[in-house]
Design a protein around this motif. Structure first.
Motif: not given
Lengths: 220, 90
Positions: A145, A148, A152-153, A183, A186-187, A190, A193, B22-24, B26
């Motif tokens: 990671n 950052r 945004v979320v 996690p 989610l990984e 990504t 997709i 991770l959601i970012i 995505l």
């Protein structure tokens, strides 16, 4: 690599080694085949966007499809419905996709493990003993990671059970991730997709190719 | 020496920051949410919902494409076979 940086004098947005590959891809995509999508590639997974990966996958796909064609023509079924044939094609495409993932992701291993049927089901955990043609290191979801600061979320306390629920749903969609932690799911998502997008692009271009040649009368 | 500290950080498991990151990531993959990536925050559940929808769409596209491909393969087979036959019997 250095020559490429000097070639493209454009001010690149980020200055890390991934961006040179990104700029190179952009130039090549603009001048190449119809299979170019609007690939604003992320820095995290450049490998599914590269043309080399696209070529690898297309080659494997064509091989797999040839085998499907042979098997379906030699079988006795006089009227194979579109669905069974379509499913066979889809499975071959998925298999080719999983193989080009080189065994580094959970979903690819799960796809291939399902093909080997239930014999190796108890070895589905990343023990690396199962997959025949793969000799890679097992790395499940290494989360490197970059911290950052711009988020945004927002996850607030209220939404965590909702998020959990949706992540579970997502885990059911991605093959092989039904029982994984958040996690990991989610990984995997990504990566999955991006792989799916590449699969769609490759199959699209293949369909264009085949339908173009079928409609045009062959020269004598 | 520092091994204990790093090990505890990794074994303490999932932090919110990690999940956020991770959601970012995505979100940047999704075609709809990527373009409207202003500074206002898209909720995590929306991102996940869009992800599910997007994956289902992609699956459907792949299914459609496989059906078309299978038809095309069958047709090119028969077309080429007919062509070869007609050339041979001339």
């Amino acid at each position: 690599m250095a020559s490429l940086i000097s070639d493209n004098e454009q001010p690149s947005m980020t200055i890390n080694p991934n961006s040179t590959a990104h700029v190179r891809k952009k130039k090549r995509f603009s001048s190449s085949s119809p299979s170019s999508s609007a690939s604003i590639s992320t820095e995290s997974h450049p490998r599914w966007r590269s043309e080399k990966q696209h070529r690898i996958y297309s080659a494997k796909l064509i091989q797999a499809l040839k085998q499907v064609r042979l098997s379906s023509s030699s079988s006795v079924t006089s009227s194979p419905t579109t669905h069974t044939r379509g499913k066979a094609v889809r499975e071959a495409a998925d298999r080719a996709l999983a193989v080009s993932a080189r065994g580094r992701t959970l979903w690819s291993r799960a796809i291939l493990a399902n093909r080997i049927k239930l014999k190796f089901r108890k070895h589905k955990r990343p023990r690396q003993t199962v997959i025949p043609a793969m000799t890679t290191v097992v790395t499940t979801g290494t989360s490197r990671n970059k911290k950052r600061r711009v988020s945004v979320v927002r996850l607030n306390k209220k939404s965590i059970p909702t998020v959990n629920r949706k992540v579970r749903v997502l885990g059911r969609l991605v093959p092989g991730c039904k029982k994984e932690s958040v996690p990991v799911i989610l990984e995997e998502a990504t990566d999955y997709i991006q792989a799916l997008e590449m699969q769609v692009r490759a199959m699209n271009s293949l369909v264009e190719l085949l339908s173009g040649s079928a409609s045009a009368p062959p020269p004598i | 020496m520092s091994g204990r500290r790093s090990r505890s950080r990794q074994s303490s498991g999932i932090s919110e920051d990690q999940i956020n990151d991770l959601i970012i990531k995505l979100q940047q993959l999704l075609p709809e949410l990527r373009n409207s990536r202003r500074s206002d925050k898209v909720s995590a559940s929306r991102v996940l919902q869009e992800t599910c929808n997007y994956i289902r769409n992609l699956h459907r596209e792949v299914d459609d494409l496989s059906e078309r491909l299978s038809e095309l393969l069958a047709n090119t087979d028969t077309a080429q076979a007919a062509l070869i036959r007609s050339l041979l019997t001339q």
